[in-house]
Write a protein that holds these residues in place. Structure first.
Motif, PDB file in Angstrom:
ATOM      1  N   ARG A 126      36.642  29.494  42.117  1.00 45.54           N
ATOM      2  CA  ARG A 126      38.049  29.143  42.046  1.00 45.54           C
ATOM      3  C   ARG A 126      38.759  29.801  43.215  1.00 45.54           C
ATOM      4  O   ARG A 126      38.323  30.831  43.720  1.00 45.54           O
ATOM      5  N   GLU A 127      39.829  29.188  43.646  1.00 44.75           N
ATOM      6  CA  GLU A 127      40.603  29.764  44.725  1.00 44.75           C
ATOM      7  C   GLU A 127      41.320  31.009  44.214  1.00 44.75           C
ATOM      8  O   GLU A 127      41.737  31.067  43.049  1.00 44.75           O
ATOM      9  N   SER A 128      41.468  31.995  45.063  1.00 48.87           N
ATOM     10  CA  SER A 128      42.205  33.195  44.705  1.00 48.87           C
ATOM     11  C   SER A 128      43.688  32.866  44.611  1.00 48.87           C
ATOM     12  O   SER A 128      44.229  32.153  45.462  1.00 48.87           O
ATOM     13  N   GLU A 129      44.324  33.376  43.580  1.00 51.43           N
ATOM     14  CA  GLU A 129      45.761  33.144  43.411  1.00 51.43           C
ATOM     15  C   GLU A 129      46.588  33.995  44.363  1.00 51.43           C
ATOM     16  O   GLU A 129      47.712  33.637  44.695  1.00 51.43           O
ATOM     17  N   THR A 130      46.057  35.128  44.799  1.00 49.00           N
ATOM     18  CA  THR A 130      46.827  36.056  45.637  1.00 49.00           C
ATOM     19  C   THR A 130      46.355  36.098  47.084  1.00 49.00           C
ATOM     20  O   THR A 130      47.045  36.650  47.934  1.00 49.00           O
ATOM     21  N   ARG A 131      45.192  35.533  47.367  1.00 53.96           N
ATOM     22  CA  ARG A 131      44.637  35.535  48.723  1.00 53.96           C
ATOM     23  C   ARG A 131      44.259  34.107  49.094  1.00 53.96           C
ATOM     24  O   ARG A 131      43.138  33.673  48.828  1.00 53.96           O
ATOM     25  N   VAL A 137      33.968  33.689  43.305  1.00 53.37           N
ATOM     26  CA  VAL A 137      32.740  32.984  42.926  1.00 53.37           C
ATOM     27  C   VAL A 137      31.975  33.832  41.915  1.00 53.37           C
ATOM     28  O   VAL A 137      31.861  35.053  42.074  1.00 53.37           O
ATOM     29  N   THR A 138      31.450  33.183  40.879  1.00 51.76           N
ATOM     30  CA  THR A 138      30.588  33.855  39.908  1.00 51.76           C
ATOM     31  C   THR A 138      29.216  33.200  39.964  1.00 51.76           C
ATOM     32  O   THR A 138      29.104  31.972  39.997  1.00 51.76           O
ATOM     33  N   VAL A 139      28.191  34.048  40.003  1.00 54.05           N
ATOM     34  CA  VAL A 139      26.801  33.577  40.050  1.00 54.05           C
ATOM     35  C   VAL A 139      26.003  34.232  38.936  1.00 54.05           C
ATOM     36  O   VAL A 139      26.388  35.289  38.410  1.00 54.05           O
ATOM     37  N   HIS A 140      24.904  33.627  38.577  1.00 56.25           N
ATOM     38  CA  HIS A 140      23.982  34.181  37.577  1.00 56.25           C
ATOM     39  C   HIS A 140      22.618  34.323  38.245  1.00 56.25           C
ATOM     40  O   HIS A 140      22.045  33.339  38.720  1.00 56.25           O
ATOM     41  N   THR A 141      22.122  35.548  38.290  1.00 56.06           N
ATOM     42  CA  THR A 141      20.838  35.825  38.935  1.00 56.06           C
ATOM     43  C   THR A 141      19.795  36.198  37.890  1.00 56.06           C
ATOM     44  O   THR A 141      20.079  36.967  36.962  1.00 56.06           O
ATOM     45  N   THR A 142      18.595  35.673  38.065  1.00 52.65           N
ATOM     46  CA  THR A 142      17.454  36.028  37.227  1.00 52.65           C
ATOM     47  C   THR A 142      16.353  36.566  38.122  1.00 52.65           C
ATOM     48  O   THR A 142      16.015  35.953  39.141  1.00 52.65           O
ATOM     49  N   GLY A 143      15.816  37.718  37.755  1.00 53.14           N
ATOM     50  CA  GLY A 143      14.652  38.281  38.430  1.00 53.14           C
ATOM     51  C   GLY A 143      13.422  38.027  37.587  1.00 53.14           C
ATOM     52  O   GLY A 143      13.448  38.219  36.365  1.00 53.14           O
TER      53      GLY A 143
END
Length: 167
Positions: A126-131, A137-143
Motif C-alpha cells: 500500500r502507498e504510505s499515507e505520510t511519505r 510492503v508485507t511479505v511472508h518468508t518460509t525457510g
C-alpha cells in the motif's frame, strides 16, 4: 517483478542492481532465494554466544545428546538471521526501513549440517499515507531444509521507495 539486474552507468558499462522498488512487489508472487546456506557449528556457536544464548542445547554436545533431539540444535536466532538474510538482496536491498517482523514460527528443528533455502511470497502493498514517494510492503518468508521441511516462517513489513525515488 523486476526483470533487469543491471543499471546502465555509461555506454557499455553496467552496475549490478539488487532489490526492488514499490511497483515491483506484486501481491501473490513468490521469490525463491538462492543459493542455499549450509549451517556449520561455527555459525551456531558464535551466533549463540554473540546473542548471549548460552542454553546448553545449542553449545554443549554432551548435554544435547541426552535430550530427545540427540544432538545439538541450532539456535533459533541463527536460523532466523540466516533465512532473513537470504532475502535481503531481493526483498529489502532498496528498503528505506524495516518496520517489523510478525508471526515468527519455528516449525522444525535445525541441526548443524542442514542446508536452508528461503522463499518469499508478497502478501500486500500500500502507498504510505505520510511519505508519498514510498510504500509499505508485507511479505511472508518460509525457510526450508534440504528435505523441503519448513523450519521457520515469518512476516516482514518494510518501507520501500517508489520507482524513481530510490537512493
Amino acid at each position: 517483478m523486476k526483470n533487469n539486474s543491471f543499471l546502465a552507468v555509461s555506454p557499455g558499462i553496467y552496475r549490478e542492481d539488487s532489490g526492488m522498488v514499490y511497483e515491483d512487489y506484486v501481491p501473490g508472487e513468490v521469490v525463491e532465494h538462492r543459493p542455499g546456506r549450509t549451517i556449520t557449528m561455527t555459525d551456531n556457536v558464535w551466533s549463540s554466544l554473540l546473542c548471549l544464548n548460552q542454553h546448553p542445547l545449542h553449545i554443549d554436545a554432551v548435554y544435547a545428546e541426552q535430550t530427545p533431539f540427540g544432538k545439538i540444535v541450532v539456535s533459533s536466532l541463527v536460523t532466523f538471521g540466516i533465512v532473513n538474510g537470504m532475502t535481503v538482496s531481493t526483498i529489502s536491498a532498496k528498503c528505506v526501513a524495516n518496520l517489523g517482523w510478525d508471526k515468527v514460527r519455528l516449525t522444525a528443528p535445525v541441526f548443524v549440517g542442514d542446508t536452508l533455502y528461503a522463499q518469499t511470497r508478497i502478501v500486500s502493498r500500500r502507498e504510505s499515507e505520510t511519505r508519498p514517494e514510498q510504500g509499505i510492503v508485507t511479505v511472508h518468508t518460509t525457510g526450508r531444509n534440504q528435505d523441503d521441511v519448513p523450519v521457520i516462517e515469518f512476516e516482514r513489513t518494510i518501507l520501500v521507495p517508489k520507482q524513481g525515488a530510490e537512493q
